[in-house]
Design a protein around this motif. Sequence first.
Motif, PDB file in Angstrom:
ATOM      1  N   ARG A 121       5.801  -4.236   2.590  1.00 38.40           N
ATOM      2  CA  ARG A 121       5.474  -5.182   1.504  1.00 38.40           C
ATOM      3  C   ARG A 121       4.249  -4.699   0.737  1.00 38.40           C
ATOM      4  O   ARG A 121       4.208  -4.745  -0.503  1.00 38.40           O
ATOM      5  N   HIS A 122       3.242  -4.214   1.460  1.00 35.02           N
ATOM      6  CA  HIS A 122       2.051  -3.702   0.770  1.00 35.02           C
ATOM      7  C   HIS A 122       2.367  -2.437  -0.031  1.00 35.02           C
ATOM      8  O   HIS A 122       1.874  -2.275  -1.150  1.00 35.02           O
ATOM      9  N   ALA A 123       3.185  -1.557   0.534  1.00 38.61           N
ATOM     10  CA  ALA A 123       3.562  -0.335  -0.201  1.00 38.61           C
ATOM     11  C   ALA A 123       4.301  -0.715  -1.487  1.00 38.61           C
ATOM     12  O   ALA A 123       4.095  -0.109  -2.543  1.00 38.61           O
ATOM     13  N   ALA A 124       5.150  -1.741  -1.393  1.00 35.03           N
ATOM     14  CA  ALA A 124       5.900  -2.182  -2.573  1.00 35.03           C
ATOM     15  C   ALA A 124       4.957  -2.787  -3.614  1.00 35.03           C
ATOM     16  O   ALA A 124       5.144  -2.596  -4.821  1.00 35.03           O
ATOM     17  N   MET A 125       3.925  -3.501  -3.161  1.00 32.13           N
ATOM     18  CA  MET A 125       2.981  -4.099  -4.120  1.00 32.13           C
ATOM     19  C   MET A 125       2.175  -3.002  -4.831  1.00 32.13           C
ATOM     20  O   MET A 125       1.906  -3.096  -6.023  1.00 32.13           O
ATOM     21  N   ARG A 126       1.812  -1.957  -4.071  1.00 32.54           N
ATOM     22  CA  ARG A 126       1.120  -0.823  -4.715  1.00 32.54           C
ATOM     23  C   ARG A 126       2.043  -0.165  -5.742  1.00 32.54           C
ATOM     24  O   ARG A 126       1.642   0.070  -6.885  1.00 32.54           O
ATOM     25  N   ALA A 127       3.288   0.106  -5.325  1.00 29.57           N
ATOM     26  CA  ALA A 127       4.227   0.788  -6.222  1.00 29.57           C
ATOM     27  C   ALA A 127       4.473  -0.040  -7.476  1.00 29.57           C
ATOM     28  O   ALA A 127       4.543   0.491  -8.597  1.00 29.57           O
ATOM     29  N   ARG A 128       4.600  -1.349  -7.293  1.00 28.98           N
ATOM     30  CA  ARG A 128       4.855  -2.222  -8.443  1.00 28.98           C
ATOM     31  C   ARG A 128       3.667  -2.194  -9.410  1.00 28.98           C
ATOM     32  O   ARG A 128       3.843  -2.171 -10.623  1.00 28.98           O
ATOM     33  N   THR A 129       2.462  -2.197  -8.866  1.00 26.90           N
ATOM     34  CA  THR A 129       1.268  -2.184  -9.719  1.00 26.90           C
ATOM     35  C   THR A 129       1.161  -0.856 -10.470  1.00 26.90           C
ATOM     36  O   THR A 129       0.838  -0.830 -11.660  1.00 26.90           O
TER      37      THR A 129
END
Length: 371
Positions: free
Chosen positions: A268-276
């Motif tokens: 979930r954190h990796a996805a939030m970084r990628a999304r940002t």
Amino acid sequence: MTPTTDHAAGTFFLPGPTEVRPEVLAAMTRPMLSHRGRAFEEMFDRLQAGLRVLFATARPVYVSSSSATGLMEGAVRCAPAGPMLCLVGGAFGERFLHIAQQVGREADVYEVPLGATFDLAEVERRLRARRYAAVTVVHSESSTGVLTDVRAVADLARAHGACSIVDAVTSLAATAVEADAWELDFVLTGSQKAMAMPPGLAFGVASERFAAAAREAPGRGMYLDLAEFEAFAAKRQTPNTPALPLFFALEVQLERIAREGLDARFARHAAMRARTEAWASDCAVRAGGTGILAPEGARSPTVSAVTLPSAVDGKALVKAVAERGFTIGGGYGSLASRSVRIGHMGDHTLEELERCLAAVEASIVEVTGDR
Ligand SMILES: *Cc1c(COP(=O)(O)O)cnc(C)c1O
């Protein structure tokens, strides 16, 4: 009764403290108990089980009723005698240096500009040039959003006879931090960042050799004496009266983290970084000039420092975003006017982040139009 907060759920994106879910906050209203009694010791055991998973360790996890800086100081005070090498790339790397100076330890600095990464060859060169007792390093530098390969730094330190002291405050519980497998000598975090709890607790793990050195360290003080934390942990207690309400919150939050699963939490954190990251480049096209300060491949999963088009002032943007109901952080130090920081960590979801990024983009358009 649900505790009330002055911000709506899913709107608080500071790089710390982070948003705390209502059931975690509610746990803090439980009645007190004796910290020298059976009920506490049983709770201590349950907390240790959950914390050991987060730190990937079989060692005891020290729980300090202080903010994270408390254990940073404890680690510096308890490190083996001799000079320290401090890796400084922002506010928190610098904090280790200041602590070392304040407690009268000799410290050398390897400093890089804000937003830059450390050159491992240069770290090694410095470790060869002088014998250090310890190296301090920050995993996720929350002031810049730069992620450092602390495992590689710890390996280099060990190869040159130095201990590693690792600040994992905005990385632990968001991405892998493996105290035992990476042979970190001391690694710490605080409750109010990626663990998504209220501020007030710090957690740390010492390697056996670091714990042994702590027992011999002169001038290690009392409140932050890691040898005391180790001795009391063996009795399933803390040296002094712990912040019990935070322990109650910790128990609930560790259960929530276990329910989500650590791998899912990391993803979930990796996805939030990628999304940002993706948003920052899309926004650059739609609204002009945004980017991510940290270089690709060295970006924190929890904090993004977003660089801004020259027409947008960072402080004005934070205000405009607040008017849209979202809280983000200002840029650090000299970066304040040309960047903002988004703390996408803890229990935030991708959907919540999406709404926050939309508010930031709309505010960029608005602030640009105002000029
Ligand atoms: C917030 C933070 C700290 C300091 O934490 P306190 O709990 O305020 O003492 C240290 N290091 C990093 C990387 C942080 O983000």
